[in-house]
Design a protein around this motif. Structure first.
Motif, PDB file in Angstrom:
ATOM      1  N   GLU A  45      40.389  93.799 -63.406  1.00  0.00           N
ATOM      2  CA  GLU A  45      41.820  93.860 -63.692  1.00  0.00           C
ATOM      3  C   GLU A  45      42.551  93.318 -62.485  1.00  0.00           C
ATOM      4  O   GLU A  45      42.228  93.667 -61.348  1.00  0.00           O
ATOM      5  N   ARG A  46      43.490  92.455 -62.736  1.00  0.00           N
ATOM      6  CA  ARG A  46      44.221  91.843 -61.633  1.00  0.00           C
ATOM      7  C   ARG A  46      45.701  91.798 -61.954  1.00  0.00           C
ATOM      8  O   ARG A  46      46.084  91.677 -63.109  1.00  0.00           O
ATOM      9  N   VAL A  47      46.509  91.842 -60.895  1.00  0.00           N
ATOM     10  CA  VAL A  47      47.931  91.613 -61.069  1.00  0.00           C
ATOM     11  C   VAL A  47      48.214  90.230 -60.511  1.00  0.00           C
ATOM     12  O   VAL A  47      47.854  89.926 -59.374  1.00  0.00           O
ATOM     13  N   VAL A  48      48.793  89.403 -61.337  1.00  0.00           N
ATOM     14  CA  VAL A  48      49.013  88.022 -60.908  1.00  0.00           C
ATOM     15  C   VAL A  48      50.461  87.605 -61.161  1.00  0.00           C
ATOM     16  O   VAL A  48      51.138  88.154 -62.024  1.00  0.00           O
ATOM     17  N   PHE A  49      50.890  86.627 -60.371  1.00  0.00           N
ATOM     18  CA  PHE A  49      52.187  86.004 -60.609  1.00  0.00           C
ATOM     19  C   PHE A  49      51.912  84.605 -61.139  1.00  0.00           C
ATOM     20  O   PHE A  49      51.466  83.729 -60.407  1.00  0.00           O
ATOM     21  N   PRO A  50      52.130  84.379 -62.460  1.00  0.00           N
ATOM     22  CA  PRO A  50      51.760  83.086 -63.027  1.00  0.00           C
ATOM     23  C   PRO A  50      52.721  81.979 -62.597  1.00  0.00           C
ATOM     24  O   PRO A  50      53.936  82.197 -62.538  1.00  0.00           O
ATOM     25  N   CYS A  58      58.021  86.846 -64.171  1.00  0.00           N
ATOM     26  CA  CYS A  58      57.593  88.163 -63.732  1.00  0.00           C
ATOM     27  C   CYS A  58      56.064  88.231 -63.703  1.00  0.00           C
ATOM     28  O   CYS A  58      55.377  87.282 -64.084  1.00  0.00           O
ATOM     29  N   THR A  59      55.551  89.330 -63.218  1.00  0.00           N
ATOM     30  CA  THR A  59      54.110  89.430 -63.004  1.00  0.00           C
ATOM     31  C   THR A  59      53.373  89.855 -64.280  1.00  0.00           C
ATOM     32  O   THR A  59      53.959  90.404 -65.206  1.00  0.00           O
ATOM     33  N   LEU A  60      52.075  89.610 -64.265  1.00  0.00           N
ATOM     34  CA  LEU A  60      51.215  89.918 -65.398  1.00  0.00           C
ATOM     35  C   LEU A  60      50.048  90.754 -64.910  1.00  0.00           C
ATOM     36  O   LEU A  60      49.540  90.543 -63.817  1.00  0.00           O
ATOM     37  N   GLU A  61      49.622  91.682 -65.761  1.00  0.00           N
ATOM     38  CA  GLU A  61      48.388  92.402 -65.464  1.00  0.00           C
ATOM     39  C   GLU A  61      47.338  91.826 -66.409  1.00  0.00           C
ATOM     40  O   GLU A  61      47.524  91.881 -67.625  1.00  0.00           O
ATOM     41  N   ILE A  62      46.287  91.264 -65.875  1.00  0.00           N
ATOM     42  CA  ILE A  62      45.298  90.655 -66.754  1.00  0.00           C
ATOM     43  C   ILE A  62      43.912  91.275 -66.566  1.00  0.00           C
ATOM     44  O   ILE A  62      43.600  91.815 -65.505  1.00  0.00           O
ATOM     45  N   GLU A  63      43.122  91.200 -67.606  1.00  0.00           N
ATOM     46  CA  GLU A  63      41.699  91.499 -67.503  1.00  0.00           C
ATOM     47  C   GLU A  63      40.994  90.168 -67.562  1.00  0.00           C
ATOM     48  O   GLU A  63      41.153  89.416 -68.524  1.00  0.00           O
ATOM     49  N   THR A  93      56.986  89.178 -54.814  1.00  0.00           N
ATOM     50  CA  THR A  93      57.089  87.849 -54.214  1.00  0.00           C
ATOM     51  C   THR A  93      55.709  87.388 -53.784  1.00  0.00           C
ATOM     52  O   THR A  93      54.783  88.191 -53.648  1.00  0.00           O
ATOM     53  N   ILE A  94      55.600  86.113 -53.574  1.00  0.00           N
ATOM     54  CA  ILE A  94      54.334  85.558 -53.104  1.00  0.00           C
ATOM     55  C   ILE A  94      54.378  85.536 -51.587  1.00  0.00           C
ATOM     56  O   ILE A  94      55.273  84.943 -51.004  1.00  0.00           O
ATOM     57  N   PRO A  95      53.457  86.254 -50.927  1.00  0.00           N
ATOM     58  CA  PRO A  95      53.466  86.254 -49.460  1.00  0.00           C
ATOM     59  C   PRO A  95      53.288  84.837 -48.921  1.00  0.00           C
ATOM     60  O   PRO A  95      52.583  84.027 -49.520  1.00  0.00           O
ATOM     61  N   LYS A  96      53.925  84.588 -47.800  1.00  0.00           N
ATOM     62  CA  LYS A  96      53.744  83.272 -47.170  1.00  0.00           C
ATOM     63  C   LYS A  96      52.380  83.216 -46.495  1.00  0.00           C
ATOM     64  O   LYS A  96      51.786  84.230 -46.177  1.00  0.00           O
TER      65      LYS A  96
END
Lengths: 313, 305
Positions: free
Chosen positions: B173-178, B157-162, B219-222
């Motif tokens: 602040e970013r939302v990332v999919f690790p 699942c996604t993460l919100e990171i600083e 999802t990760i865009p193509k």
């Protein structure tokens, strides 16, 4: 070859099982594998002792009757031979296993795997501890770590060529006292023999081989050495006053000893460890940072900026 | 590692370690045992046959170890002297102590019980290997961050990171999919798709200041890579270690030129500025001009006051 191995194992068992010291003649008489002339047996036994010792097995020499001048005897103390962690719980076994696993693929991996094997031979089941571990792997310090840890334990003198900040290759002679890892780099701290002061070196800045030799006889671990403060730098005598735009200059803010708000800017007070390093860090931040004091730092920055303008004009 | 023992010594060590291992794992399959000790099945049979001949002086069936492995499963009895594992060697002890040090950082602060156990074990092993000096490993990231990254990686699942970006000099602040944790030149990075940048990014673990799992399924865009490489050419004026490390050049000579590729114009500009009179950017011309302009406006301020 097999016979030698059998003899070594049998000797280990006999010396472990005995309650008192076994004399050489008792060993030759009872332990299987000692054959030939007295001289041959003697040679065999000397070599076997050396071999077992090189495996880390401590063989004690003593005599079971000190009053008479007896023939020397030998034995291996169970408590020295065995892994003695005291009463150990499944949770503790799990913690140790996790500690060993942190080395996957890094310098001490092989030793860590051997330790794991011994832990799993203790017959204590392990707990399934749910701890985050995937993010915690030791960074590989290269093949030098075992040499360095041994040098620290035996207070040996290590000699290496170090790249200083001007890329000069300097030979350093250091008695290492501490090893630490931070931000993915390994550091050795030790007493630099030339200046007799503690210095810290980043291992990947060592050029070529490290050699270890016998250390100075009268070496004493400096009382003032605190491993937790290796990265704090020497007590700084001077400070810089630097203005940093709000929301900028995070690397400088991390080093500041105090900060005061001035509207759009914050004024930081920073200890100066190295003027060139600080100048470089200030320049990195471009127009978001401005040095108020000291004069030498301003001068240095102005000189760099003039060159930069000239060189890129 | 460390010492390389001759073949007979290595085998002796293995036999000594086999006895307690079999003791703790009675009935283990021969092939599993061979795998644990990293030898062939044939070698393991050889080892067990040799062990069978060993025991206490006397060497009658009463004193010899009793090994059973003909069925393909191994068990041992009558080997009390060797039944406990050998003590740890110096290298093994060091590996454990440093590993425990690293582990300490991943233990939640309220688990005082575990932290105390770690201190106890570390002290115990130091005594065993006779170590009076200090080794320490400082974990690259704090426990909260590490736990969140682990959870996000395992539950996809996604993460919100600083994140503190040194190039841009800001904490964002970013939302990332690790995707995974990768190691590059000894540094650890979280390889992710970053929704804020609409691209794949690698975040240096020790610059992630906080991380929270969002439980959002994204999802990760193509076709998401839009970054362009910058090809630059630099000339060395005054070689120093900082320049060598920053541009990964081991042999810098005054007057020499080299080509460098990067994705970040800001990184390139800041690197040149911070190298001061050490290097000159020759191309691309627009970045060269921008560096000259930045240096000039900084200089103006120093000249004004």
């Amino acid at each position: 070859m097999s016979r030698k191995i059998e003899r070594l194992i049998n000797l280990t068992i006999a010396l472990l099982a005995t309650k008192r010291y076994l004399t050489k003649s008792e060993i030759f008489r009872s332990v299987e594998g000692y054959e030939g002339s007295a001289e041959t047996k003697e040679r065999m036994f000397e070599r076997d002792k050396d071999d077992l010792r090189s495996l880390g097995i401590e063989i004690e020499v003593g005599s079971f009757d000190p009053i008479f001048n007896d023939e020397a005897g030998y034995r291996i103390k169970q408590e020295k031979y065995q892994l003695d962690l005291g009463e150990i719980t499944p949770t503790e076994i799990s913690l140790l296993s996790l500690a060993a696993q942190a080395w996957q693929g890094a310098s001490f991996d092989e030793a860590a795997q051997k330790a794991l094997l011994k832990l799993s031979s203790m017959g204590v089941p392990s707990d399934s501890l749910s701890l985050p571990t995937s993010a915690h792997k030791v960074n590989d310090g290269g093949g030098d770590l075992p040499l360095i840890t041994k040098a620290i334990a035996e207070q040996q003198l290590i000699t290496f060529v170090y790249l200083d900040s001007q890329l000069d290759r300097q030979e350093r002679k250091v008695v290492p006292v501490g090893l630490s890892s931070r931000s993915g780099f390994w550091y050795i701290s030790g007493v630099d023999q030339e200046i007799q002061e503690i210095r810290t070196f980043r291992i990947d800045r060592i050029d070529g081989e490290i050699t270890a030799t016998k250390g100075p006889k009268d070496f004493e671990l400096p009382q003032s050495f605190d491993p937790a403060r290796v990265f704090d730098g020497d007590a700084s005598q001077s400070f810089a006053i630097i203005d940093v735009r709000k929301g900028k200059g995070f690397s400088l803010r991390a080093l500041a000893s105090s900060s005061q708000s001035l509207g759009e800017w914050d004024q930081l007070r920073l200890p100066i460890y190295n003027l060139n390093t600080l100048a470089s860090l200030v320049l990195w931040h471009g127009i978001d940072v401005y040095v108020q004091e000291p004069f030498e730092l301003r001068e240095l920055i102005v000189a760099h900026l003039e060159k930069l303008v000239n060189n890129h004009g | 590692m460390g010492k390389n023992f001759s073949a007979p010594l290595e085998r002796t060590a293995r036999l000594l370690d086999l006895v307690p291992y079999i003791h703790a794992h009675q009935g283990i399959a021969l092939k599993d045992l061979a795998a644990v000790f990293e030898v062939s099945n044939a070698q393991m049979v050889n080892d067990l046959t040799t062990l069978w001949m060993c025991g206490l002086p006397g060497y009658t069936p009463l004193e010899l170890m009793d090994l059973d492995f003909e069925s393909g499963y191994v068990s041992i009895s009558n080997a009390p002297t060797l039944a406990k594992p050998r003590s740890v060697t110096f290298d093994e002890g060091v590996a454990l102590i440093l590993g425990l040090d690293l582990l300490r950082a991943s233990i939640p602060v309220d688990r005082i019980d575990l932290l105390e156990k770690i201190d106890f074990l570390s002290a115990r092993i130091s005594t065993i290997i006779n170590l009076s000096s200090t080794f320490s490993v400082i974990a690259p990231i704090n426990q909260g961050v590490s736990a969140a990254i682990d959870q996000a990686l395992s539950s996809r699942c996604t993460l919100e990171i600083e994140y503190h970006s040194v190039y841009r000099d800001e904490v964002t602040e970013r939302v990332v999919f690790p995707i995974e944790i990768v190691e590059i030149d000894g540094q650890q990075y979280l390889s992710s798709y970053c929704y804020s940048a609409s691209d794949f990014r690698q975040f240096k673990l020790d610059r992630i200041q906080s991380a929270v799992v969002t439980h959002e399924i994204k999802t990760i865009p193509k076709d998401s890579s839009k970054t362009e490489k910058i090809n630059s050419r630099l000339k060395v004026l005054k070689p120093n270690r900082q320049i060598a490390e920053r541009f990964s050049k081991s042999d810098l000579k005054a007057g020499s030129e080299f080509v460098f590729q990067t994705y970040s114009q800001q990184w390139l500009e800041r690197s040149i500025l911070s190298s001061g009179d050490g290097v000159v950017l020759i191309t691309p011309p627009e970045i060269r001009a921008s560096i000259a302009q930045m240096a000039q406006s900084m200089l103006d301020r120093y000249k004004d006051e």
